[in-house]
Design a protein around this motif. Structure first.
Motif, PDB file in Angstrom:
ATOM      1  N   TYR A  35       0.909  -1.316  -0.126  1.00 38.56           N
ATOM      2  CA  TYR A  35      -0.084  -0.004  -0.068  1.00 38.56           C
ATOM      3  C   TYR A  35       1.016   1.191  -0.197  1.00 38.56           C
ATOM      4  O   TYR A  35       1.990   1.402   0.606  1.00 38.56           O
ATOM      5  N   GLN A  37       0.858   5.156   1.185  1.00 37.68           N
ATOM      6  CA  GLN A  37      -0.003   6.211   2.111  1.00 37.68           C
ATOM      7  C   GLN A  37       0.746   7.450   1.746  1.00 37.68           C
ATOM      8  O   GLN A  37       2.047   7.906   2.422  1.00 37.68           O
ATOM      9  N   PRO A  43      -4.212   4.775   3.085  1.00 34.22           N
ATOM     10  CA  PRO A  43      -3.271   4.010   2.546  1.00 34.22           C
ATOM     11  C   PRO A  43      -4.055   3.564   1.145  1.00 34.22           C
ATOM     12  O   PRO A  43      -5.303   3.281   1.266  1.00 34.22           O
ATOM     13  N   PHE A  45      -4.281   0.726  -2.178  1.00 29.55           N
ATOM     14  CA  PHE A  45      -3.718  -0.374  -2.452  1.00 29.55           C
ATOM     15  C   PHE A  45      -2.818  -0.409  -3.764  1.00 29.55           C
ATOM     16  O   PHE A  45      -3.405   0.230  -4.725  1.00 29.55           O
ATOM     17  N   GLN A  48      -1.476  -7.038  -4.466  1.00 28.33           N
ATOM     18  CA  GLN A  48      -1.354  -8.482  -3.767  1.00 28.33           C
ATOM     19  C   GLN A  48      -0.860  -9.629  -4.337  1.00 28.33           C
ATOM     20  O   GLN A  48      -0.900  -9.741  -5.722  1.00 28.33           O
ATOM     21  N   LEU A  90       3.787   0.883   2.712  1.00 23.86           N
ATOM     22  CA  LEU A  90       3.315  -0.438   3.704  1.00 23.86           C
ATOM     23  C   LEU A  90       3.281  -1.783   2.957  1.00 23.86           C
ATOM     24  O   LEU A  90       2.734  -1.766   1.948  1.00 23.86           O
TER      25      LEU A  90
END
Lengths: 111, 110
Positions: A35, A37, A43, A45, A48, A90
């Protein structure tokens, strides 16, 4: 057990450079997400990964890429850095699909 | 689309006051809902979660109830402490990712 770890903690780059951020998930977690921010915002995305396969990608340009290794650690790469890429990045890992545990983040400053 | 809206901050309270941070969401179906907390200079910590309608998540004196009829997940605490000063994020899980609100900064005065 150790939590999610990220390296480096802080990073300063100049426009046009490339950066690689690293993440180690909690032991036993096979899913890693990234993520971005930006200061003062929630945050957003980016990616994944699950079992080394990309399962989702957010609305980010192709300058952003990532991969997951056999030990489930992950790297986020950003090419041709822009000033607007300055943010806290993050990493989160998960065992149960919807419950993610975040690392402390890497603060990237682009000058 | 899927989104989370939470009350703007900063919220400033005195120690031992009652806290409510409002959060509403837009999503199809029944997404899992979360509150995360971010202390100064740190990453996000999962505070609590709820996975279905009428579930109540709770942790460290904080609680939130999943209200499907009002699409809300308000965070409450009966008596806040100075150590609760942080930024609080409401979030939902949808399409293999977490969607966050913009965050609410909370200041607790001694």
């Amino acid at each position: 057990d150790a939590g999610v770890t990220q390296s480096p903690t802080h990073l300063i780059k100049t426009r046009g450079q490339h950066v690689t951020l690293r993440c180690s998930p909690i032991s036993g977690h096979k899913s890693v997400s990234w993520y971005q921010q930006v200061l003062g915002q929630g945050p957003q995305f980016i990616f994944q990964y699950y079992e080394k396969e990309e399962r989702g990608r957010g609305n980010f340009p192709d300058r952003f890429s990532a991969r997951q290794f056999p030990n489930y650690s992950s790297e986020l790469n950003v090419n041709a850095l822009l000033l607007g890429d300055s943010a806290l990045y993050l990493c989160a890992s998960s065992l149960v699909v919807d419950t993610q545990y975040f690392g402390p983040g890497t603060r990237l400053t682009v000058l | 689309g899927n989104s989370v809206t939470q009350m703007e901050g900063p919220v400033t309270l005195s120690e031992e006051a009652f806290l409510t941070i409002n959060c509403t969401y837009t999503a199809t179906g029944y997404p899992s809902l979360f509150w995360y907390v971010q202390y100064p200079g740190e990453g996000l910590q999962l505070l609590l979660k709820a996975t279905k309608a009428d579930d109540k998540g709770s942790n460290k004196g904080f609680e939130a109830t999943y209200r499907k009829e009002t699409t809300s997940f308000h965070l409450e605490k009966g008596s806040v402490q100075v150590s609760d000063s942080a930024v609080y994020f409401c979030a939902l899980w949808r399409d293999d990712k977490i969607i966050f609100g913009k965050g609410t900064r909370l200041h607790i005065l001694p």
